[in-house]
Motif scaffolding. Structure first.
Motif: not given
Ligand code: COA
Length: 260
Positions: A129-130, A167-172, A178-183
């Motif tokens: 969570r971001f 608050v936002f999640g990894s999908e967003k 902001l991300l390269n990979a979500v695992v």
């Protein structure tokens, strides 16, 4: 001489030429104090000049990346003066000549999110969570995010994250770049180490020159913006809206901005 262990709640370790730098203060969700910024700055600076280090890997202990700047420290030691510790850390990170990987689990609040835009490869847990709570704290952005975010994601997404501040999640986080990979959460460290290992085995000079080239267009502007941001941040922190917001956090209540 490589880096003290556990000092100031930043722990470091060197394995296979990967320097891991951990936010290690889990009872406070890895909230970062001035001492911790200075320790992290030292780690990044030393990584830059130590030939044994090929890659820097940021992570958090105890399930969270970091809950951001320590709010008690904000009151006791606000980021005033020419180069407060938070700016020293951010400048070292922005200038780090070597690849920087981040492994994000749990919470990544404030600088925990903004510092990701300075990293070269970010792996996050699907349940991470971001949050960019600056406006809700009565202050404005830091970490160069007011410059990096609109470039990365466009105005509407940057405005949503920095002004609405939900608050936002990894999908967003992934969607906005902001991300390269979500695992899966348990895969975050192995995935980050895998990427860091790949980078550690590459030609270091070619890698450093490539990184410098990627940042060449904007690094000077970024340094200026980070400096402007932190000075304005310190001023706002001294103002009535921040006093209300921080008072509310200490008293564990919601802030009331209706009187402003
Ligand atoms: N600064 C100082 N202390 C912090 C902190 C921070 N940024 N984040 C968490 N803590 C402390 C809490 O005060 C609490 O301390 P206590 O056990 O002595 O009461 C402890 O860490 C655990 O946090 P808690 O709030 O109980 O956990 P939670 O899961 O309910 O909520 C957060 C976690 C991160 C959502 C919440 O703590 C929070 O909003 N923190 C502030 C985040 C923030 O605004 N950071 C500034 C970025 S610029």
């Amino acid at each position: 001489t490589l880096l003290n262990k556990g000092k100031f709640m930043i722990s470091t370790s060197l394995d296979n030429r990967i320097l891991s730098v951990s936010f290690d203060r889990s009872d406070k969700k890895n909230a970062i104090t001035n001492d911790m910024y200075l320790a992290a700055e030292q780690a990044v600076l030393e990584a830059g000049v130590n030939a044994e280090v090929r890659v820097v890997l940021f992570k958090g202990e105890g399930g969270n990346f970091t809950s951001g700047n320590d709010l008690v420290d904000f009151l006791k030691n606000p980021p005033t003066g020419g180069e407060p510790p938070v700016l020293k850390f951010l400048l070292a990170l922005a200038r780090c000549p070597k690849p920087v990987v981040a492994a994000v689990t749990g919470l990544a609040v404030g600088i925990g999110t903004t510092m990701l835009a300075h990293c070269d490869y970010v792996v996050a847990a699907e349940d991470a969570r971001f949050k960019l709570p600056f406006v809700d704290l009565g202050v404005w952005p830091e970490g160069g995010s007011s410059l990096l975010f609109p470039n990365l994601m466009g105005h509407s997404q940057a405005a949503e994250l920095l002004m609405l501040a939900d608050v936002f999640g990894s999908e967003k986080a992934n969607k906005v770049g902001l991300l390269n990979a979500v695992v899966a959460s348990e895969e975050v460290i192995p995935a980050a180490v895998k990427v860091a290992t790949k980078l550690a085995n590459k030609a270091p000079n070619a890698l450093a020159k490539t990184k410098a080239l990627i940042k060449k267009t904007y690094l000077a502007d970024l340094e200026l913006r980070m400096t402007e941001e932190i000075h304005g941040f310190a001023e706002l922190l001294n103002g009535p809206e921040a006093k209300e917001a921080l008072g509310a956090f200490m008293e564990k209540r919601a802030p009331d901005f209706s009187k402003f």
